[in-house]
Design an enzyme around this catalytic site. Structure first.
Site, mmCIF file in Angstrom:
data_model
loop_
_atom_site.group_PDB
_atom_site.id
_atom_site.type_symbol
_atom_site.label_atom_id
_atom_site.label_comp_id
_atom_site.label_asym_id
_atom_site.label_seq_id
_atom_site.Cartn_x
_atom_site.Cartn_y
_atom_site.Cartn_z
ATOM 1 C CG ASP A 24 24.670 -15.706 8.002
ATOM 2 O OD1 ASP A 24 25.642 -15.103 8.478
ATOM 3 O OD2 ASP A 24 24.186 -15.437 6.891
ATOM 4 C CE LYS A 129 26.718 -13.546 6.009
ATOM 5 N NZ LYS A 129 25.455 -13.610 5.281
ATOM 6 C CB CYS A 162 24.713 -17.009 3.699
ATOM 7 S SG CYS A 162 23.419 -15.758 3.603
HETATM 8 N N1 TIU Z 1 22.243 -17.022 5.776
HETATM 9 C C1 TIU Z 1 21.514 -17.269 4.710
HETATM 10 O O1 TIU Z 1 21.703 -18.261 4.015
HETATM 11 N N2 TIU Z 1 20.478 -16.387 4.448
HETATM 12 C C2 TIU Z 1 19.360 -16.713 3.734
HETATM 13 O O2 TIU Z 1 18.505 -15.868 3.498
HETATM 14 N N3 TIU Z 1 19.223 -18.022 3.366
HETATM 15 C C3 TIU Z 1 18.120 -18.617 2.803
HETATM 16 O O3 TIU Z 1 18.227 -19.775 2.410
HETATM 17 N N4 TIU Z 1 16.976 -17.934 2.722
#
Ligand code: TIU
Length: 220
Positions: A24, A129, A162
């Site tokens: 991500d 995802k 994530c």
């Molecule tokens: N990719 C990921 O970690 N999504 C989140 O929403 N992370 C947060 O820390 N908000």
């Protein structure tokens, strides 16, 4: 076999079964006006790891080892977005709303894209995802089986959300997981430190952690 220098002990690497997962590294988590900022976070922390993520990706590419990118995002019709996720907290912009970089966390929108410096190259797999974990409702498990991968190096954001969720999913599926410490970040430094500590506690209960330099040296 010489393992990768890691905590809590050397990672028993098998190079022909190793892949890198980049979680991500999207504009929505790293730039003002995106999803991360809408939750009230200081997103500048995220961009600081870009050089370390970049050299990790480059090392895997140079070694001819698979690089797999993930993106947290949803379908434009929101059919894969549970109301509980959309309504959680008190964000200034919700998932699916129109923001300065297009619709927040929606597949194909400018803000959902991976940061240009870390963009996938031809042949690299991109997993979209809908959840925090990359195995839930995706083809990741099938892709790894097809490639004969049993060991995963993890990078990306955020460490305790994530990245850790995906490491736990992978650990339960029998993968050996190694987190690259300088190539992951959280909006909360104390959460990054805690995630690293809990991952490698109890004899690597979730996995190992290592420095980017030691991982790169092993695959050079
Ligand atoms: N990719 C990921 O970690 N999504 C989140 O929403 N992370 C947060 O820390 N908000």
């Amino acid at each position: 076999m010489v393992g990768i220098k890691a905590e809590p002990f050397a990672f028993p690497v098998r190079h022909d079964e190793l892949a890198l997962i980049v979680i991500d590294m999207q504009r929505d988590f790293a730039e003002p006006g995106g999803f991360g900022a809408s939750l009230g976070n200081d997103v500048s922390r995220i961009t600081r790891i870009v050089p370390d993520v970049k050299r990790l990706i480059q090392g895997f590419r140079n070694a001819g080892l698979p690089v797999i990118h993930t993106m947290e995002c949803h379908r434009p019709d929101l059919s894969d977005l549970p109301p509980a996720k959309r309504d959680r907290g008190n964000p200034s912009l919700r998932i699916g709303d129109e923001g300065p970089m297009g619709r927040i966390l929606i597949s194909g929108e400018p803000g959902t894209a991976i940061l240009a410096e870390l963009a996938p190259v031809k042949g690299e797999i991109i997993i979209e995802k809908p959840g925090k974990g990359a195995f839930y409702a995706t083809e990741l498990g099938a892709v790894l089986r097809q490639k004969g991968i049993s060991q995963l190096v993890f990078s990306g954001v955020t460490t305790e959300v994530c990245v850790q969720t995906t490491m736990r999913e992978a650990n339960d599926r029998g993968y050996e997981c190694l987190l690259a410490e300088e190539a992951t970040e959280s909006y909360f430094p104390e959460f990054k430190a805690a995630a690293i500590a809990m991952i490698r506690a109890q004899g690597a209960i979730v996995g190992w952690t290592a420095h980017v330099d030691d991982i790169l040296e092993s695959i050079a």
